[in-house]
Design a protein around this motif. Structure first.
Motif, PDB file in Angstrom:
ATOM      1  N   LEU A  39       3.424   2.571   9.351  1.00 45.05           N
ATOM      2  CA  LEU A  39       3.042   1.219   9.762  1.00 45.05           C
ATOM      3  C   LEU A  39       3.784   0.794  11.030  1.00 45.05           C
ATOM      4  O   LEU A  39       3.191   0.158  11.903  1.00 45.05           O
ATOM      5  CB  LEU A  39       3.297   0.230   8.628  1.00 45.05           C
ATOM      6  N   GLU A  40       5.047   1.145  11.153  1.00 48.19           N
ATOM      7  CA  GLU A  40       5.783   0.779  12.368  1.00 48.19           C
ATOM      8  C   GLU A  40       5.221   1.495  13.595  1.00 48.19           C
ATOM      9  O   GLU A  40       5.114   0.905  14.666  1.00 48.19           O
ATOM     10  CB  GLU A  40       7.279   1.053  12.213  1.00 48.19           C
ATOM     11  N   LEU A  41       4.846   2.768  13.454  1.00 42.16           N
ATOM     12  CA  LEU A  41       4.241   3.478  14.594  1.00 42.16           C
ATOM     13  C   LEU A  41       2.967   2.772  15.052  1.00 42.16           C
ATOM     14  O   LEU A  41       2.737   2.599  16.257  1.00 42.16           O
ATOM     15  CB  LEU A  41       3.925   4.927  14.226  1.00 42.16           C
ATOM     16  N   VAL A  42       2.142   2.359  14.102  1.00 46.81           N
ATOM     17  CA  VAL A  42       0.891   1.668  14.429  1.00 46.81           C
ATOM     18  C   VAL A  42       1.190   0.320  15.078  1.00 46.81           C
ATOM     19  O   VAL A  42       0.553  -0.055  16.072  1.00 46.81           O
ATOM     20  CB  VAL A  42       0.032   1.524  13.155  1.00 46.81           C
ATOM     21  N   ARG A  43       2.157  -0.401  14.549  1.00 46.08           N
ATOM     22  CA  ARG A  43       2.525  -1.701  15.130  1.00 46.08           C
ATOM     23  C   ARG A  43       3.045  -1.534  16.557  1.00 46.08           C
ATOM     24  O   ARG A  43       2.737  -2.355  17.435  1.00 46.08           O
ATOM     25  CB  ARG A  43       3.572  -2.382  14.252  1.00 46.08           C
ATOM     26  N   ILE A  44       3.818  -0.500  16.775  1.00 39.77           N
ATOM     27  CA  ILE A  44       4.343  -0.243  18.120  1.00 39.77           C
ATOM     28  C   ILE A  44       3.199   0.086  19.068  1.00 39.77           C
ATOM     29  O   ILE A  44       3.131  -0.449  20.176  1.00 39.77           O
ATOM     30  CB  ILE A  44       5.394   0.882  18.083  1.00 39.77           C
ATOM     31  N   ARG A  45       2.281   0.939  18.646  1.00 40.09           N
ATOM     32  CA  ARG A  45       1.189   1.333  19.547  1.00 40.09           C
ATOM     33  C   ARG A  45       0.299   0.139  19.891  1.00 40.09           C
ATOM     34  O   ARG A  45      -0.049  -0.059  21.060  1.00 40.09           O
ATOM     35  CB  ARG A  45       0.359   2.458  18.928  1.00 40.09           C
ATOM     36  N   SER A  63       0.848  -1.197   0.000  1.00 42.21           N
ATOM     37  CA  SER A  63       0.000   0.000   0.000  1.00 42.21           C
ATOM     38  C   SER A  63       0.880   1.243   0.000  1.00 42.21           C
ATOM     39  O   SER A  63       2.102   1.162   0.102  1.00 42.21           O
ATOM     40  CB  SER A  63      -0.919  -0.006   1.229  1.00 42.21           C
ATOM     41  N   THR A  64       0.234   2.380  -0.058  1.00 43.21           N
ATOM     42  CA  THR A  64       0.961   3.659  -0.063  1.00 43.21           C
ATOM     43  C   THR A  64       1.175   4.220   1.339  1.00 43.21           C
ATOM     44  O   THR A  64       1.606   5.362   1.479  1.00 43.21           O
ATOM     45  CB  THR A  64       0.200   4.692  -0.923  1.00 43.21           C
ATOM     46  N   LEU A  65       0.913   3.435   2.370  1.00 43.80           N
ATOM     47  CA  LEU A  65       1.027   3.948   3.742  1.00 43.80           C
ATOM     48  C   LEU A  65       2.455   4.281   4.146  1.00 43.80           C
ATOM     49  O   LEU A  65       2.686   5.209   4.902  1.00 43.80           O
ATOM     50  CB  LEU A  65       0.419   2.956   4.734  1.00 43.80           C
ATOM     51  N   GLY A  66       3.403   3.515   3.722  1.00 43.61           N
ATOM     52  CA  GLY A  66       4.790   3.757   4.083  1.00 43.61           C
ATOM     53  C   GLY A  66       5.193   3.027   5.348  1.00 43.61           C
ATOM     54  O   GLY A  66       4.395   2.909   6.289  1.00 43.61           O
ATOM     55  N   PHE A  82       3.921  14.338  16.176  1.00 45.52           N
ATOM     56  CA  PHE A  82       3.229  13.476  15.227  1.00 45.52           C
ATOM     57  C   PHE A  82       2.335  14.303  14.314  1.00 45.52           C
ATOM     58  O   PHE A  82       1.681  15.248  14.758  1.00 45.52           O
ATOM     59  CB  PHE A  82       2.421  12.411  15.972  1.00 45.52           C
ATOM     60  N   THR A  83       2.286  13.918  13.046  1.00 48.88           N
ATOM     61  CA  THR A  83       1.469  14.623  12.068  1.00 48.88           C
ATOM     62  C   THR A  83      -0.009  14.301  12.290  1.00 48.88           C
ATOM     63  O   THR A  83      -0.356  13.340  12.983  1.00 48.88           O
ATOM     64  CB  THR A  83       1.857  14.196  10.633  1.00 48.88           C
ATOM     65  N   ASP A  84      -0.869  15.076  11.657  1.00 45.36           N
ATOM     66  CA  ASP A  84      -2.309  14.801  11.738  1.00 45.36           C
ATOM     67  C   ASP A  84      -2.631  13.421  11.171  1.00 45.36           C
ATOM     68  O   ASP A  84      -3.483  12.708  11.703  1.00 45.36           O
ATOM     69  CB  ASP A  84      -3.103  15.871  10.983  1.00 45.36           C
ATOM     70  N   ARG A  85      -1.952  13.045  10.132  1.00 47.42           N
ATOM     71  CA  ARG A  85      -2.157  11.722   9.507  1.00 47.42           C
ATOM     72  C   ARG A  85      -1.738  10.611  10.481  1.00 47.42           C
ATOM     73  O   ARG A  85      -2.465   9.627  10.643  1.00 47.42           O
ATOM     74  CB  ARG A  85      -1.342  11.680   8.220  1.00 47.42           C
ATOM     75  N   GLU A  86      -0.601  10.768  11.125  1.00 45.83           N
ATOM     76  CA  GLU A  86      -0.156   9.780  12.112  1.00 45.83           C
ATOM     77  C   GLU A  86      -1.117   9.714  13.289  1.00 45.83           C
ATOM     78  O   GLU A  86      -1.434   8.636  13.787  1.00 45.83           O
ATOM     79  CB  GLU A  86       1.253  10.113  12.598  1.00 45.83           C
ATOM     80  N   ARG A  87      -1.618  10.856  13.717  1.00 45.40           N
ATOM     81  CA  ARG A  87      -2.569  10.898  14.833  1.00 45.40           C
ATOM     82  C   ARG A  87      -3.864  10.166  14.476  1.00 45.40           C
ATOM     83  O   ARG A  87      -4.418   9.430  15.291  1.00 45.40           O
ATOM     84  CB  ARG A  87      -2.857  12.341  15.246  1.00 45.40           C
ATOM     85  N   ALA A  88      -4.339  10.353  13.255  1.00 44.82           N
ATOM     86  CA  ALA A  88      -5.548   9.647  12.817  1.00 44.82           C
ATOM     87  C   ALA A  88      -5.288   8.136  12.804  1.00 44.82           C
ATOM     88  O   ALA A  88      -6.127   7.351  13.260  1.00 44.82           O
ATOM     89  CB  ALA A  88      -5.972  10.138  11.438  1.00 44.82           C
ATOM     90  N   ALA A  89      -4.124   7.727  12.323  1.00 47.83           N
ATOM     91  CA  ALA A  89      -3.792   6.298  12.268  1.00 47.83           C
ATOM     92  C   ALA A  89      -3.665   5.718  13.670  1.00 47.83           C
ATOM     93  O   ALA A  89      -4.135   4.600  13.930  1.00 47.83           O
ATOM     94  CB  ALA A  89      -2.489   6.094  11.491  1.00 47.83           C
ATOM     95  N   LEU A  90      -3.046   6.441  14.570  1.00 50.58           N
ATOM     96  CA  LEU A  90      -2.892   5.956  15.950  1.00 50.58           C
ATOM     97  C   LEU A  90      -4.240   5.890  16.667  1.00 50.58           C
ATOM     98  O   LEU A  90      -4.500   4.958  17.432  1.00 50.58           O
ATOM     99  CB  LEU A  90      -1.890   6.826  16.711  1.00 50.58           C
ATOM    100  N   THR A  91      -5.104   6.845  16.401  1.00 57.39           N
ATOM    101  CA  THR A  91      -6.455   6.817  16.974  1.00 57.39           C
ATOM    102  C   THR A  91      -7.204   5.578  16.494  1.00 57.39           C
ATOM    103  O   THR A  91      -7.831   4.859  17.284  1.00 57.39           O
ATOM    104  CB  THR A  91      -7.235   8.090  16.588  1.00 57.39           C
ATOM    105  N   TRP A  92      -7.139   5.313  15.193  1.00 60.63           N
ATOM    106  CA  TRP A  92      -7.822   4.146  14.616  1.00 60.63           C
ATOM    107  C   TRP A  92      -7.224   2.858  15.165  1.00 60.63           C
ATOM    108  O   TRP A  92      -7.941   1.909  15.491  1.00 60.63           O
ATOM    109  CB  TRP A  92      -7.737   4.216  13.095  1.00 60.63           C
ATOM    110  N   CYS A  93      -5.913   2.827  15.297  1.00 61.75           N
ATOM    111  CA  CYS A  93      -5.235   1.662  15.867  1.00 61.75           C
ATOM    112  C   CYS A  93      -5.740   1.377  17.278  1.00 61.75           C
ATOM    113  O   CYS A  93      -6.067   0.235  17.610  1.00 61.75           O
ATOM    114  CB  CYS A  93      -3.721   1.913  15.883  1.00 61.75           C
TER     115      CYS A  93
END
Length: 163
Positions: free
Chosen positions: A33-39, A26-29, A79-90
Motif C-alpha cells: 500500500l505504501e508503494l502505491v501511495r508513493i507512486r 485487507s490482506t494487501l499489507g 519489484f515483484t510481479d504482484r507489486e508491478r501489477a499494483a503499480l500498473t493499476w495505480c
C-alpha cells in the motif's frame, strides 16, 4: 494553507480515514500500500503525501533503494510481479482521463490479486488520489507533517504556485 480542511470539514476527513481503515484491514499489507501511495503521489506532485508515505514505508522496513526508484519501477529489477501489477493499476487509475483503465492493466491486477484485494487496492488508489487533491489543491504545508528528517538549513520557501 488555503483552507484547513481538517478543521473546516472534519466529517470529510473522517470519511476518508474510514476508507483508509477498510483498506488497511485487507490482506494487501502495508508495504504494498505504501508503494502505491508513493507512486500516485509522485504522479500527482504531492510533496506532503510523498514525505508522509516515504516516512511510513521506511517505518515498515522498506529498503531505501526501492523507495528511490519507485518512479522508475518498470526499469528496476527490485519489484515483484504482484507489486508491478499494483503499480500498473495505480498509474492507470491515477491518470484515468488518459489511460481509460485498460483491460490489459486490469487483467494483470486480476491475475495477481483476489477479487477482494482488487477492490481494496482500487479503494486504496481512490483514497490516495483524494488525499493528494486535498493536500495539493489546498496547499497543505509539508512542514506541518510530524516525524520528518528535514535539512538543518532548508532554503527559504518558494512562492506557492499561482493559478
Amino acid at each position: 494553507m488555503r483552507v484547513d480542511y481538517r478543521t473546516t470539514l472534519p466529517g470529510g476527513v473522517k470519511a476518508l480515514q474510514e476508507l483508509e481503515q477498510a483498506v488497511r484491514r485487507s490482506t494487501l499489507g502495508p508495504e504494498l500500500l505504501e508503494l502505491v501511495r508513493i507512486r500516485a503521489s509522485q504522479i500527482n506532485g504531492c510533496a506532503y503525501c510523498l514525505a508522509m508515505h516515504n516516512r511510513d514505508a521506511r517505518a515498515h522496513g522498506e529498503h531505501q533503494t526501492r523507495l528511490d526508484v519507485v518512479a522508475a519501477w518498470r526499469e528496476a529489477p527490485l519489484f515483484t510481479d504482484r507489486e508491478r501489477a499494483a503499480l500498473t493499476w495505480c498509474e492507470a487509475l491515477t491518470d484515468l482521463p488518459s489511460s481509460g483503465a485498460p483491460d490489459a492493466d486490469y487483467a494483470a491486477v486480476a491475475a495477481a490479486f483476489t477479487p477482494e484485494e482488487v477492490a481494496a487496492l482500487t479503494f486504496g488508489i481512490v483514497a490516495i488520489n483524494g488525499w493528494n487533491r486535498l493536500a495539493v489543491g489546498l496547499r497543505t504545508p509539508l512542514t506541518s507533517l510530524d516525524g520528518l528528517d528535514l535539512p538543518a538549513n532548508p532554503p527559504a520557501p518558494a512562492d506557492p504556485p499561482q493559478g
